[in-house]
Write a protein that holds these residues in place. Structure first.
Motif, PDB file in Angstrom:
ATOM      1  N   ASP A  93     -12.191 -18.791  37.637  1.00 14.39           N
ATOM      2  CA  ASP A  93     -13.159 -17.876  38.236  1.00 14.39           C
ATOM      3  C   ASP A  93     -14.577 -18.391  37.973  1.00 14.39           C
ATOM      4  O   ASP A  93     -15.259 -17.918  37.066  1.00 14.39           O
ATOM      5  CB  ASP A  93     -12.970 -16.468  37.665  1.00 14.39           C
ATOM      6  CG  ASP A  93     -13.896 -15.444  38.285  1.00 14.39           C
ATOM      7  OD1 ASP A  93     -14.544 -15.749  39.319  1.00 14.39           O
ATOM      8  OD2 ASP A  93     -13.980 -14.334  37.735  1.00 14.39           O
ATOM      9  N   PRO A  94     -15.015 -19.395  38.748  1.00 15.21           N
ATOM     10  CA  PRO A  94     -16.347 -19.970  38.512  1.00 15.21           C
ATOM     11  C   PRO A  94     -17.478 -18.941  38.548  1.00 15.21           C
ATOM     12  O   PRO A  94     -18.428 -19.043  37.777  1.00 15.21           O
ATOM     13  CB  PRO A  94     -16.506 -20.991  39.635  1.00 15.21           C
ATOM     14  CG  PRO A  94     -15.130 -21.286  40.101  1.00 15.21           C
ATOM     15  CD  PRO A  94     -14.333 -20.042  39.858  1.00 15.21           C
ATOM     16  N   LYS A  95     -17.370 -17.932  39.418  1.00 17.88           N
ATOM     17  CA  LYS A  95     -18.449 -16.941  39.522  1.00 17.88           C
ATOM     18  C   LYS A  95     -18.686 -16.227  38.199  1.00 17.88           C
ATOM     19  O   LYS A  95     -19.833 -15.979  37.825  1.00 17.88           O
ATOM     20  CB  LYS A  95     -18.134 -15.916  40.618  1.00 17.88           C
ATOM     21  CG  LYS A  95     -18.306 -16.450  42.010  1.00 17.88           C
ATOM     22  CD  LYS A  95     -18.031 -15.372  43.042  1.00 17.88           C
ATOM     23  CE  LYS A  95     -18.114 -15.938  44.432  1.00 17.88           C
ATOM     24  NZ  LYS A  95     -17.832 -14.906  45.452  1.00 17.88           N
ATOM     25  N   SER A  96     -17.615 -15.911  37.465  1.00 14.16           N
ATOM     26  CA  SER A  96     -17.796 -15.214  36.195  1.00 14.16           C
ATOM     27  C   SER A  96     -18.484 -16.115  35.165  1.00 14.16           C
ATOM     28  O   SER A  96     -19.300 -15.652  34.362  1.00 14.16           O
ATOM     29  CB  SER A  96     -16.472 -14.681  35.652  1.00 14.16           C
ATOM     30  OG  SER A  96     -15.643 -15.740  35.238  1.00 14.16           O
ATOM     31  N   VAL A  97     -18.187 -17.404  35.199  1.00 12.60           N
ATOM     32  CA  VAL A  97     -18.830 -18.329  34.267  1.00 12.60           C
ATOM     33  C   VAL A  97     -20.303 -18.508  34.651  1.00 12.60           C
ATOM     34  O   VAL A  97     -21.174 -18.546  33.774  1.00 12.60           O
ATOM     35  CB  VAL A  97     -18.084 -19.680  34.210  1.00 12.60           C
ATOM     36  CG1 VAL A  97     -18.853 -20.698  33.379  1.00 12.60           C
ATOM     37  CG2 VAL A  97     -16.694 -19.476  33.642  1.00 12.60           C
TER      38      VAL A  97
END
Length: 185
Positions: free
Chosen positions: A150-154
């Motif tokens: 989940d790149p968006k959360s990182v």
């Protein structure tokens, strides 16, 4: 592109036709990613090459990143690397007087890097860095984004870590930058 990674671990490697990003498809889940980095990755990666050699290669790459950033990075900056492995990239920044902290999913690598580098590498996800929110000048994601479920959360976590004038340095594998350390990644 491939049905196995560089170490012959079965997975589907794909190329984004729009941006050139090379990644695993489908993305790993959080559970699969943690299992990979705690059980499989150390045996595949560290059993083939001595940790010291990997650390030195990472350190050399850190020096390339420092050179690339040049005067854009103030002296004595606070630098965080997410997915820092053994901490060799951070070591290059530490050697230049920057305050460095890393986060690494592989607890053995985090422990080794902390002991060898003399700075803080926290075993676990980026949430382990929450105490640094709003205090970081530079966040490094070197060959990490393509592994994230989940790149968006990182990226949200990165935004919280950074000072208002902080910077994010990202490297990802791309068909146009197959030589490690090439500008324009």
């Amino acid at each position: 592109l491939s049905l196995a990674d560089a170490h012959n671990v079965p997975c589907r490697i794909v190329l984004c036709q729009e941006c050139g990003l090379i990644r695993i498809d489908p993305r790993m889940s959080d559970e699969t990613l943690n299992q990979y980095y705690t059980e499989f990755f150390p045996a595949i990666y560290y059993d083939q090459t001595p940790r010291e050699n990997i650390y030195e290669a990472q350190n050399s790459h850190g020096k390339i990143i420092l050179e690339y950033l040049g005067a854009d990075l103030r002296s004595n900056s606070t630098v965080v690397e997410i997915g820092c492995g053994l901490g060799g990239i951070l070591s290059a920044f530490h050697q230049k007087g920057h305050r460095v902290t890393g986060a690494e999913l592989d607890p053995v690598a985090a422990k080794w890097g902390t002991e060898h580098g003399g700075f803080d590498i926290r075993a676990g996800s980026p949430e382990k860095l929450n105490d640094l929110n709003g205090k970081v000048d530079l966040v490094i994601l070197s060959h990490v984004v393509e592994h994230l479920p989940d790149p968006k959360s990182v990226f949200k976590q990165v935004r919280e870590l950074l000072k208002p004038d902080g910077a994010l340095y990202i490297e990802v594998p791309g068909i146009k930058s197959l030589s490690y350390g090439q500008k324009g990644m």
